[in-house]
Design an enzyme around this catalytic site. Structure first.
Site, PDB file in Angstrom:
ATOM      1  N   HIS A 178     -12.693   6.075  16.483  1.00  0.00           N
ATOM      2  CA  HIS A 178     -13.263   6.765  17.605  1.00  0.00           C
ATOM      3  C   HIS A 178     -13.120   5.859  18.828  1.00  0.00           C
ATOM      4  CE1 HIS A 178     -16.147   9.111  14.833  1.00  0.00           C
ATOM      5  NE2 HIS A 178     -14.911   9.514  14.370  1.00  0.00           N
ATOM      6  N   GLU A 192     -14.403  10.693   5.417  1.00  0.00           N
ATOM      7  CA  GLU A 192     -12.880  11.060   5.953  1.00  0.00           C
ATOM      8  C   GLU A 192     -11.901  10.807   4.743  1.00  0.00           C
ATOM      9  OE1 GLU A 192     -11.956  13.217   7.983  1.00  0.00           O
ATOM     10  OE2 GLU A 192     -13.362  12.994   9.832  1.00  0.00           O
ATOM     11  N   HIS A 198      -8.763   4.971  10.914  1.00  0.00           N
ATOM     12  CA  HIS A 198      -9.253   6.110  11.852  1.00  0.00           C
ATOM     13  C   HIS A 198     -10.364   5.437  12.620  1.00  0.00           C
ATOM     14  CE1 HIS A 198     -11.234   9.369  13.184  1.00  0.00           C
ATOM     15  NE2 HIS A 198     -12.327   9.373  12.204  1.00  0.00           N
ATOM     16  N   HIS A 232     -12.116  14.387  18.825  1.00  0.00           N
ATOM     17  CA  HIS A 232     -12.492  13.529  17.694  1.00  0.00           C
ATOM     18  C   HIS A 232     -11.994  11.860  17.691  1.00  0.00           C
ATOM     19  CE1 HIS A 232     -13.046  13.310  12.862  1.00  0.00           C
ATOM     20  NE2 HIS A 232     -13.429  12.086  13.577  1.00  0.00           N
TER      21      HIS A 232
HETATM   22 ZN   LIG Z   1     -14.120  10.352  12.612  1.00  0.00          ZN
END
Ligand SMILES: [Zn+2]
Length: 213
Positions: free
Chosen positions: A91, A71, A89, A151
């Site tokens: 999940h 990413e 970031h 996501h």
């Molecule tokens: Zn991700």
């Protein structure tokens, strides 16, 4: 502590908090015209400074043995388009669940206002793409966090500490929303109630320790 070690410690902390699971998610810090970011495929609970890669603002690797996170485009887009000093970031389970259903996470609780208002859900695009990066950057306008449809979550901050705290706050707010829904349709704070919170927070210096007078 090196910048790489700070990024690794942040990844370890977010893994212990249950926000980073296995190899999913990534953390970066901008320092000058460089970015230190977790490497690709790293088990984030075990991340060490040797697992953090330094790139320039164009994504070219300057230092590190691993390829930067998949990413990287998302992180570079945030640094290019905002004044953020760090990006997280995840999940994380409740943030990701909310991002599979909602188009925005409404302001149910006054603490939510630390993120700048209702958290937008960026439209879905394939992971690692410039399209996803652009969607997230747009969703972050005036906010310290965004959700990524089907996501996960992105939190930013003026420091690595702030970005970590914002990621944890977003996960708490998504959990709160899910729990509240068990009772029925949640009430969101009105615009007036939100303004009153912001004025009160400024008046009271909310969120920082206050010396007794
Ligand atoms: Zn991700």
């Amino acid at each position: 502590m090196t910048v790489q070690a700070e990024v690794a410690a942040a990844a370890n902390e977010l893994a212990r908090a249950g926000l980073l699971i296995g190899t999913s998610g990534n953390v970066s810090v901008r320092f000058g015209d460089r970015v230190a970011i977790t490497g690709t495929g790293v088990i984030l609970a075990d991340c060490t400074e040797a697992d953090v890669t330094v790139v320039d603002l164009g994504g070219a690797v300057i230092e590190g043995r691993l390829e930067p996170s998949s990413e990287i485009a998302l992180h570079l887009a945030v640094y290019g388009g905002t004044s953020a000093a760090a990006v997280v970031h995840t999940h994380a389970p409740f943030s990701t669940a909310a991002a599979c259903v909602l188009t925005e996470l409404p302001v149910l609780h006054y603490q939510h206002l630390a993120l700048g208002g209702a958290v937008r859900v960026a439209p879905y695009a394939t992971f690692g793409t410039d399209e996803l990066a652009a969607n997230v950057l747009e969703a972050l306008a005036g906010r310290q966090a965004a959700l990524m449809a089907n996501h996960g979550s992105v939190a930013v901050g003026s420091s690595l500490r702030a970005a970590i705290d914002n990621a944890v706050l977003l996960e708490w707010l998504a959990t709160l929303h899910q729990h509240a829904r068990q009772f029925g349709e949640p009430r969101a704070l009105t615009a007036q109630q939100q303004n009153d919170v912001i004025e009160q927070a400024i008046r009271r210096g909310y969120g920082s320790p206050q010396e007794r007078q």
